[in-house]
Write a protein that holds these residues in place. Structure first.
Motif, PDB file in Angstrom:
ATOM      1  N   LEU A  23       0.802  -1.215   0.000  1.00 38.68           N
ATOM      2  CA  LEU A  23       0.000   0.000   0.000  1.00 38.68           C
ATOM      3  C   LEU A  23       0.836   1.266   0.000  1.00 38.68           C
ATOM      4  CD1 LEU A  23      -2.696  -1.018   2.649  1.00 38.68           C
ATOM      5  CD2 LEU A  23      -2.915  -1.054   0.174  1.00 38.68           C
ATOM      6  N   SER A  24       2.119   1.178   0.230  1.00 38.33           N
ATOM      7  CA  SER A  24       2.880   2.406   0.437  1.00 38.33           C
ATOM      8  C   SER A  24       4.247   2.357  -0.219  1.00 38.33           C
ATOM      9  CB  SER A  24       3.044   2.657   1.947  1.00 38.33           C
ATOM     10  OG  SER A  24       3.656   1.549   2.559  1.00 38.33           O
ATOM     11  N   THR A  25       4.371   1.748  -1.406  1.00 43.61           N
ATOM     12  CA  THR A  25       5.647   1.770  -2.110  1.00 43.61           C
ATOM     13  C   THR A  25       6.057   3.208  -2.401  1.00 43.61           C
ATOM     14  OG1 THR A  25       5.085  -0.335  -3.113  1.00 43.61           O
ATOM     15  CG2 THR A  25       6.874   0.907  -4.120  1.00 43.61           C
ATOM     16  N   LEU A  26       5.142   3.976  -2.962  1.00 42.95           N
ATOM     17  CA  LEU A  26       5.318   5.409  -3.166  1.00 42.95           C
ATOM     18  C   LEU A  26       3.966   6.070  -3.000  1.00 42.95           C
ATOM     19  CD1 LEU A  26       7.768   5.955  -6.179  1.00 42.95           C
ATOM     20  CD2 LEU A  26       8.078   6.733  -3.829  1.00 42.95           C
ATOM     21  N   PHE A  57       5.260  12.155  -3.290  1.00 48.27           N
ATOM     22  CA  PHE A  57       4.466  11.905  -4.486  1.00 48.27           C
ATOM     23  C   PHE A  57       5.327  11.256  -5.566  1.00 48.27           C
ATOM     24  CE2 PHE A  57       2.563  15.813  -2.577  1.00 48.27           C
ATOM     25  CZ  PHE A  57       1.433  15.191  -2.081  1.00 48.27           C
ATOM     26  N   SER A  58       4.742  10.271  -6.218  1.00 53.53           N
ATOM     27  CA  SER A  58       5.482   9.553  -7.251  1.00 53.53           C
ATOM     28  C   SER A  58       5.728  10.423  -8.479  1.00 53.53           C
ATOM     29  CB  SER A  58       4.720   8.289  -7.643  1.00 53.53           C
ATOM     30  OG  SER A  58       3.404   8.606  -8.079  1.00 53.53           O
ATOM     31  N   SER A  59       4.850  11.368  -8.764  1.00 56.42           N
ATOM     32  CA  SER A  59       5.030  12.275  -9.902  1.00 56.42           C
ATOM     33  C   SER A  59       4.130  13.483  -9.722  1.00 56.42           C
ATOM     34  CB  SER A  59       4.695  11.564 -11.221  1.00 56.42           C
ATOM     35  OG  SER A  59       3.332  11.169 -11.239  1.00 56.42           O
ATOM     36  N   ILE A  60       4.510  14.597 -10.348  1.00 58.32           N
ATOM     37  CA  ILE A  60       3.707  15.817 -10.338  1.00 58.32           C
ATOM     38  C   ILE A  60       3.635  16.333 -11.777  1.00 58.32           C
ATOM     39  CG2 ILE A  60       3.511  18.198  -9.519  1.00 58.32           C
ATOM     40  CD1 ILE A  60       4.893  17.411  -6.986  1.00 58.32           C
ATOM     41  N   HIS A  61       2.417  16.469 -12.280  1.00 61.97           N
ATOM     42  CA  HIS A  61       2.198  16.928 -13.650  1.00 61.97           C
ATOM     43  C   HIS A  61       1.311  18.179 -13.626  1.00 61.97           C
ATOM     44  CE1 HIS A  61       3.926  13.298 -15.511  1.00 61.97           C
ATOM     45  NE2 HIS A  61       3.371  12.653 -14.488  1.00 61.97           N
ATOM     46  N   ARG A 100       2.255   2.375  -8.840  1.00 60.51           N
ATOM     47  CA  ARG A 100       1.016   2.111  -8.105  1.00 60.51           C
ATOM     48  C   ARG A 100       0.206   1.070  -8.867  1.00 60.51           C
ATOM     49  NH1 ARG A 100       0.685   4.629  -3.033  1.00 60.51           N
ATOM     50  NH2 ARG A 100      -1.564   4.579  -3.267  1.00 60.51           N
ATOM     51  N   SER A 101       0.000  -0.077  -8.260  1.00 61.03           N
ATOM     52  CA  SER A 101      -0.719  -1.171  -8.914  1.00 61.03           C
ATOM     53  C   SER A 101      -2.189  -1.133  -8.513  1.00 61.03           C
ATOM     54  CB  SER A 101      -0.114  -2.520  -8.516  1.00 61.03           C
ATOM     55  OG  SER A 101       1.250  -2.586  -8.873  1.00 61.03           O
ATOM     56  N   PRO A 102      -3.079  -1.533  -9.410  1.00 64.71           N
ATOM     57  CA  PRO A 102      -4.498  -1.633  -9.030  1.00 64.71           C
ATOM     58  C   PRO A 102      -4.695  -2.736  -8.003  1.00 64.71           C
ATOM     59  CG  PRO A 102      -4.156  -2.483 -11.247  1.00 64.71           C
ATOM     60  CD  PRO A 102      -2.859  -1.867 -10.839  1.00 64.71           C
ATOM     61  N   ARG A 103      -5.730  -2.619  -7.211  1.00 68.87           N
ATOM     62  CA  ARG A 103      -5.986  -3.565  -6.137  1.00 68.87           C
ATOM     63  C   ARG A 103      -7.490  -3.765  -5.992  1.00 68.87           C
ATOM     64  NH1 ARG A 103      -4.361   1.325  -5.036  1.00 68.87           N
ATOM     65  NH2 ARG A 103      -5.271   2.595  -3.386  1.00 68.87           N
TER      66      ARG A 103
END
Length: 667
Positions: free
Chosen positions: A339-342, A385-389, A419-422
């Motif tokens: 749940l918290s890789t990134l 945050f994994s990315s900011i766009h 982030r993988s779907p779950r």
């Protein structure tokens, strides 16, 4: 609406009848549908109506069993679709108004017959057959199929403003028609989400479906709900919008997008007039923690500092408090998906009117690079945050163009590298764990208002009674048996006597053993220990070293134990904890213990002589042929009824004793 529904039930049609009543009086079965006439017609009416030259060119379609006509309100006078530019397809009628003589889709009925006298008009409900629905879907393009999939989506209240996980039963006219709901439900009625299955039922998706979570943040009044409706649901009002001054979104609302397989979450706006500001702000970070993609919606000519401050503080709080808790939830619940890789990805959706978009002045400059520079200038670091766009749109004339945002969202959702779907059950367990952990009142006197997400939102509110320092553990840690802990050292308070003794010899050997002064050693009997205490004072005993100190071991020159055999540490005094150095060190307590022990000993010693005197007196009074009580080792009791059951027999080894009893004194 109840009368509306009852009439609809009475007017259900399995066989479509002629709607013209020109020749047949409305009793014949409908054979044709005429777009220009906007009605279903039988064979005879169709021939008579289209005899004139000007009506012969009407476009007529032979209907099949289970056919449902198109909505008349969506057509113009010439039969063209009014909303073709927006919808791109014809809307199937849901009902036919018997008074207005028109077919209406759900949206048109809601728009034209929701109020006034028209809401009482009797209607006939159309029921499309599965064969016709499949035929219609085969003729649809991909965009129309997606639009149709979202027609039955409704939102529900997931978490209210008090951070309680809930669901809300919201009455929706379209839902009532599509699912044949006949009972109206008040929009203020709330029902708790009982468990994981109930959460999945509210989403109306499969338990095995793998999903992602998209949430939206922003200031109140910036159009967050409107943005979600147009980005995911083709403009349908799945999330409520309102032109009123008050916030129309209170709490956290959720809906399932069956097209993109995502849970869409709408949140309450920032900077709004609210009572529980601290709890509602903390609630936003819980939603952010379970999200895979976050949309920050801002409608301003320039990007304000509060946007960067919010994201920076949210990143810091996520890394400090939520990452560890999410990992613990993964291990505790046995989840296969981390749940918290990134942290989630962020899309800043910026809408302007009079100013240019970010980076448009210099095409060589990337907007994301300008945003990172802005973060550094404000000393905010969005590391979580994994990315900011950045995605901007300039609205010269309404409505707002959401196509760019829609493409950016779909692109981010397709990326599963970070982030993988779950499954929906995993999403519910994560939100439930965070709600249970970070809940409770937030004291205003401890609040630091320099941050959007201060530590007081997520840390334990207990304060040391001696030094006033707060606990650094997370909220509700005592439920897991984790003791309180503070960042700073405590100070001694005579009121609480918060000293702790540890054996100095054990400490030098690498062990830390706590010791307390007490009346006697563990190896002494109560009488011997009391005598030693009266002669040589209290003792300090270590489990490893034995008795290491006696307070009056010598006639004079006894040293303080702190200088010789023990080390002193000052401990924090947390609310609800016992005091320190509590054994038998209190003089009054020692005196009472000694007196109680002495009285108990005297009672036990005097019990034997008392029994001996009583036995001797009994033997003196007894008849001569009785055996003395001291010689009777066992007695066997038996009752024998003689005469009128007034005689009781007791047998023993040496004979029979007869004891007479009388009924009363007057016998």
């Amino acid at each position: 609406m109840s009368a509306h529904t009852q009439t609809a039930e009475k007017g259900q049609n399995t066989t479509l009848l002629c709607q013209e009543s020109y020749v047949c009086s409305g009793t014949d079965e409908a054979i044709f549908e005429c777009d220009e006439c906007r009605s279903l017609q039988c064979q005879r009416c169709e021939e008579e109506l289209h005899q004139p030259e000007r009506l012969r060119n009407h476009e007529r379609t032979r209907i099949r069993p289970g056919h449902v006509p198109y909505c008349d309100s969506c057509k113009g006078a010439n039969g063209n679709i009014m909303h073709a530019s927006m919808t791109g397809s014809r809307q199937i009628a849901a009902v036919r108004c018997q008074v207005c003589k028109i077919n209406l889709c759900v949206e048109c009925q809601k728009r034209t017959h929701a109020g006034g006298n028209r809401r009482k008009h009797p209607v006939t409900v159309y029921h499309a057959g599965k064969a016709q629905e499949q035929e219609e879907e085969e003729g649809m393009d991909e965009e129309t199929k997606r639009r149709k999939m979202t027609e039955k989506v409704v939102s529900f209240l997931l978490v209210d403003e008090t951070e309680e996980i809930q669901s809300s039963l919201i009455f929706d006219q379209k839902l009532a028609l599509s699912k044949e709901i006949t009972q109206s439900v008040d929009c203020k009625e709330k029902q708790k989400v009982r468990n994981e299955e109930d959460f999945i039922k509210k989403l109306d998706c499969s338990p095995d479906q793998h999903l992602k979570v998209v949430s939206i943040f922003g200031n109140t009044g910036d159009g967050k709900s409107h943005t979600l409706n147009h980005t995911f649901f083709y403009g349908r009002e799945v999330f409520k919008t309102s032109p009123a001054q008050e916030s129309c979104t209170v709490g956290v609302w959720a809906a399932y997008d069956p097209v993109r397989k995502v849970v869409v979450i709408d949140t309450e706006g920032l900077l709004g007039a609210t009572v529980n500001l601290s709890q509602r702000t903390r609630l936003l970070l819980k939603v952010l923690a379970i999200s895979d993609l976050v949309i920050y919606r801002t409608r301003a000519d320039r990007l304000h500092n509060d946007l960067f401050k919010f994201l920076g503080d949210a990143s810091e709080a996520y890394l400090k408090h939520f990452t560890k808790e999410l990992k613990a939830t993964t291990a505790r619940c046995g989840l296969d998906v981390p749940l918290s890789t990134l942290g989630p990805g962020v899309i800043i959706f910026h809408e302007t009117v009079y100013t240019k978009l970010l980076g448009s002045d210099h095409p060589s400059e990337v907007p994301e690079k300008l945003i990172q520079d802005r973060f550094r200038k404000l000393s905010c670091f969005p590391e979580a945050f994994s990315s900011i766009h950045y995605k901007g749109t300039r609205t010269y004339n309404p409505p707002t163009d959401f196509s760019g945002l829609r493409r950016a969202v779909e692109q981010q959702l397709e990326n599963n590298t970070t982030r993988s779907p779950r499954q929906p059950g995993v999403i519910y367990k994560a939100l439930k764990a965070l709600s249970d952990r970070f809940s409770g009142e937030i004291p205003d006197d401890q609040m630091a208002h320099s941050s959007f997400f201060p530590d007081e939102y997520f840390t334990c509110s207990s304060v040391c009674l001696s030094c006033g320092c707060g606990c650094k553990k997370s909220m509700n840690h005592a439920k897991e048996g984790v003791p309180h802990e503070s960042k700073s050292r405590c100070r001694y308070s005579h009121q609480y006597d918060n000293r702790v003794y540890t054996c100095k010899a054990c400490y030098e050997r690498g062990m830390e053993v706590s010791v307390v002064p007490k009346t006697s050693a563990s190896t002494d009997s109560p009488w011997l220990g009391l005598a030693k205490y009266a002669w040589s004072g209290y003792v300090i005993e270590c489990p490893n070293c034995g008795v290491v100190y006696r307070s009056r071991q010598y006639w004079f020159g006894n040293q303080d134990p702190v200088n010789t055999v023990v080390r002193t540490e000052i401990e924090h005094v947390w609310p609800g904890t016992d005091g320190f150095l509590k054994d038998n060190n209190n003089a009054a307590q020692r005196l009472l213990d000694g007196m109680n022990f002495m009285a108990q000993s005297v009672s036990e010693l005097s019990l034997g002589p008392t029994k001996a005197v009583t036995s001797w007196l009994t033997d003196q009074i007894a008849p001569a042929y009785w055996r003395p009580n001291s010689q009777i080792l066992a007695i066997f009791q038996q009752q024998v009824h003689m005469y009128d059951a007034d005689v009781q027999m007791m047998t023993c080894q040496e004979g029979i004793r007869v004891l007479h009893s009388y009924h009363d004194t007057n016998r």
